[in-house]
Design a protein around this motif. Structure first.
Motif, mmCIF file in Angstrom:
data_model
loop_
_atom_site.group_PDB
_atom_site.id
_atom_site.type_symbol
_atom_site.label_atom_id
_atom_site.label_comp_id
_atom_site.label_asym_id
_atom_site.label_seq_id
_atom_site.Cartn_x
_atom_site.Cartn_y
_atom_site.Cartn_z
ATOM 1 N N ASP A 174 88.701 94.136 110.568
ATOM 2 C CA ASP A 174 87.752 94.771 111.326
ATOM 3 C C ASP A 174 88.485 96.111 112.046
ATOM 4 O O ASP A 174 88.213 96.393 113.118
ATOM 5 C CB ASP A 174 87.842 93.493 112.781
ATOM 6 C CG ASP A 174 86.922 92.386 111.908
ATOM 7 O OD1 ASP A 174 86.209 92.402 110.662
ATOM 8 O OD2 ASP A 174 87.376 91.488 112.915
ATOM 9 N N ARG A 175 88.653 96.994 110.805
ATOM 10 C CA ARG A 175 89.793 98.269 111.435
ATOM 11 C C ARG A 175 89.602 98.986 110.122
ATOM 12 O O ARG A 175 90.057 99.686 110.295
ATOM 13 C CB ARG A 175 91.553 98.120 111.542
ATOM 14 C CG ARG A 175 91.598 97.436 112.957
ATOM 15 C CD ARG A 175 93.428 97.265 113.056
ATOM 16 N NE ARG A 175 93.306 95.955 114.287
ATOM 17 C CZ ARG A 175 93.574 95.062 114.399
ATOM 18 N NH1 ARG A 175 93.227 94.353 113.146
ATOM 19 N NH2 ARG A 175 93.956 94.342 115.327
ATOM 20 N N LEU A 178 90.881 102.848 111.205
ATOM 21 C CA LEU A 178 92.581 103.192 111.458
ATOM 22 C C LEU A 178 92.561 102.718 109.816
ATOM 23 O O LEU A 178 93.473 103.959 109.369
ATOM 24 C CB LEU A 178 93.214 101.694 112.069
ATOM 25 C CG LEU A 178 95.064 101.467 111.909
ATOM 26 C CD1 LEU A 178 95.522 102.503 112.332
ATOM 27 C CD2 LEU A 178 95.183 100.183 112.513
ATOM 28 N N ASP A 208 95.721 98.864 120.350
ATOM 29 C CA ASP A 208 95.041 98.200 118.758
ATOM 30 C C ASP A 208 95.961 99.008 117.602
ATOM 31 O O ASP A 208 95.462 97.778 116.319
ATOM 32 C CB ASP A 208 93.556 98.743 118.856
ATOM 33 C CG ASP A 208 92.990 97.500 117.664
ATOM 34 O OD1 ASP A 208 93.029 96.697 118.129
ATOM 35 O OD2 ASP A 208 92.179 98.138 116.365
ATOM 36 N N ALA A 209 95.888 99.727 117.190
ATOM 37 C CA ALA A 209 96.976 99.710 115.926
ATOM 38 C C ALA A 209 98.714 99.298 115.986
ATOM 39 O O ALA A 209 99.109 98.924 115.145
ATOM 40 C CB ALA A 209 96.836 101.720 115.768
ATOM 41 N N ALA A 212 98.010 96.321 114.802
ATOM 42 C CA ALA A 212 97.592 95.947 113.373
ATOM 43 C C ALA A 212 99.291 96.453 112.574
ATOM 44 O O ALA A 212 99.366 95.586 111.789
ATOM 45 C CB ALA A 212 96.691 97.143 112.814
#
Length: 513
Positions: A174-175, A178, A208-209, A212
């Motif tokens: 879901d990225r 990115l 959020d990165a 990840a």
């Protein structure tokens, strides 16, 4: 880190949709949303059908293909028998998503002698009980175990980082933005991403990165700071009459989800593992645990409760009587900063305000009441997305991206709907412009707006924004300049303006208090 056994049913949305439609197991089929393929089964993939294709193109490649509509409620309802089949052989079953369940690997591997034997036993169990195909993967951590299940692998203990290293960054869930950015920066694999310093990733690309990056490194998405909340955070609902219909279950799930979220928010917490308990009039007790990588929102809690009740009420092993008690227990939480409350959320005053907004909308039309949502962008007007009240608040651009050339804080207090033309002059009365290298052609000394000139006592900038420079027709070059103007009289105060230079013209983009 917990060692997990993940059971994955390939192409589950297609399997569930085909089962509901009575489709043959070996028929080529796809699930579409907004006329775009989101999942294709193996038979369709053999004809070149892939996710992302338009519906017409998929039908052109495979004329006999069955086109089925996406329905996450259906997928969750039909997955309940699979979760129940796994639960017959292993304790601690957690539904990650329709099509994926996870269990601690220690119990099944100890009982059946090895992780390989446990995996084979669970695959056979699901096939016998439900007829569904499944693959099992074992690894340290949910992310690695899920990817191992996609490949039918058992990763050695402490080997998750090495297993993930050669995989494509597209595996990050879901990225898409990115992933696209990393590939354009020459970072094609999870190992290359994990090799970057974590602090640099977080400061450059956002929190959020950073989450990840932890996944790519073979770690849990968040550091192990979770804690088991006290029992009194659970919420209970006693329906009258008992719940035996799906529509009643949907109403109860929405109410109960909002209550649980309010209780957690009052303690500064958010839920990541949710236990759903139900009791029936005949004394049956039903329990299912849902796991979520991100903190659950009120709608996220309600969705999982609704899916689970739908699966119980309409499944093959439905209870013999209506549900007389519902209880939600947050099995695992994270600190409240992981999920901040929104402005219009919770409380009686908020409900009254919401009704007032709907009433005004009825008088002025849907566009008459707009809700701001923090968005991404370089200019102040780009960083707010306005959506009609009641619609889903989706930002036009991700707000947590770095946005090179973004205007530094503080933001202007006022952003005019119509920009006023401006002129910036130097000491000799010549117009100040911006060169192709984004430098000023002179020192700003005077600014004229609406025919009134004011002396510049301080300025900062320019901040360049060279957007989509690689596209000839859609590229956009701008430069912003902050100026502090001297008071024009003893009555007026100093003014600070944000000016923007575009197409060789200055205009007022914002006004500071």
């Amino acid at each position: 880190m917990t060692r997990l056994l993940v059971l994955w049913c390939p192409d589950w949305p297609v399997v569930a949709a085909g089962t509901a439609a009575g489709l043959a197991v070996d028929a080529p089929a796809v699930v579409v949303s907004a006329n775009q393929v989101v999942v294709a089964n193996a038979q369709a993939r053999r004809d070149g059908v892939r996710p992302g294709l338009r519906r017409r193109e998929a039908q052109g490649r495979c004329p006999d293909i069955a086109v089925l509509q996406a329905d996450v409620d259906r997928d969750a309802r039909l997955f309940e028998p699979v979760a129940a089949a796994v639960e017959e052989l292993a304790v601690g079953v957690e539904v990650v998503a329709p099509g994926v369940v996870a269990v601690p690997a220690r119990g099944p591997s100890g009982y059946y002698g090895s992780e390989e034997a446990a995996a084979e036993r669970l695959i056979d169990q699901v096939a016998i009980r439900t007829g569904a195909e499944a693959q099992v993967g074992v690894a340290d951590g949910l992310f690695a175990a899920t990817l191992a299940a996609h490949r039918g692998l058992i990763v050695p203990p402490d080997g998750s980082a090495a297993f993930l290293a050669p995989l494509d960054v597209r595996e990050l869930p879901d990225r898409p933005d990115l992933v696209d950015l990393l590939r354009r920066l020459g970072i094609p694999t999870l190992g290359a991403f994990a090799a970057l310093p974590h602090t640099d990733v977080t400061s450059r690309f956002g929190a959020d990165a950073g989450h990840a990056h932890r996944l790519a490194s073979g770690l849990e998405q968040r550091p192990p700071s979770r804690r088991r909340p006290p029992v009194d955070l659970s919420v209970t609902h006693i329906p009258d009459p008992p719940i035996d219909r799906v529509d009643a279950a949907a109403f109860a799930s929405r109410t109960l989800g909002e209550r649980l979220h309010s209780v957690l928010a009052a303690h500064g917490l958010a839920c990541t593992r949710l236990a759903i308990h139900a009791s029936t009039a005949n004394g049956e007790d039903l329990v299912r645990l849902w796991r979520c990588a991100d903190p659950l929102t009120p709608s996220g809690i309600s969705d999982r409760v609704r899916w689970q009740l739908d699966g119980w009420l309409r499944g093959s092993n439905r209870p013999s009587a209506g549900i007389t008690l519902l209880r939600l227990e947050p099995e695992e939480t994270v600190d409240g900063h992981a999920l901040q409350l929104e402005l219009w959320q919770g409380g009686e005053q908020t409900s009254r305000a919401a009704r007032a907004m709907v009433h005004v909308q009825g008088l002025l039309g849907q566009e008459g009441v707009l809700t701001p949502t923090l968005s991404g962008g370089r200019g102040p007007a780009d960083q707010v997305t306005l959506t009609p009240w009641g619609d889903e608040q989706t930002p036009e651009s991700p707000p947590d991206h770095p946005w090179p050339g973004r205007l530094p804080s503080p933001a202007p207090a006022t952003i005019p709907t119509q920009r006023k033309p401006a002129t910036v002059l130097d000491r000799d009365g010549g117009e100040v412009g911006v060169t192709g290298r984004f430098t000023l052609t002179g020192q700003p000394d005077e600014v004229a707006v609406d025919g009134t000139s004011r002396r510049v006592i301080a300025w900062a900038g320019p901040w360049p924004a060279d957007e989509r420079w690689w596209e000839k027709d859609n590229g956009r070059r701008r430069a912003r300049l902050q100026v502090l103007l001297a008071e024009q009289s003893e009555v007026e105060n100093q003014d600070a303006l944000l000016l923007v230079r575009e197409n060789e013209k200055w205009s007022v983009e914002g006004v500071y208090d």
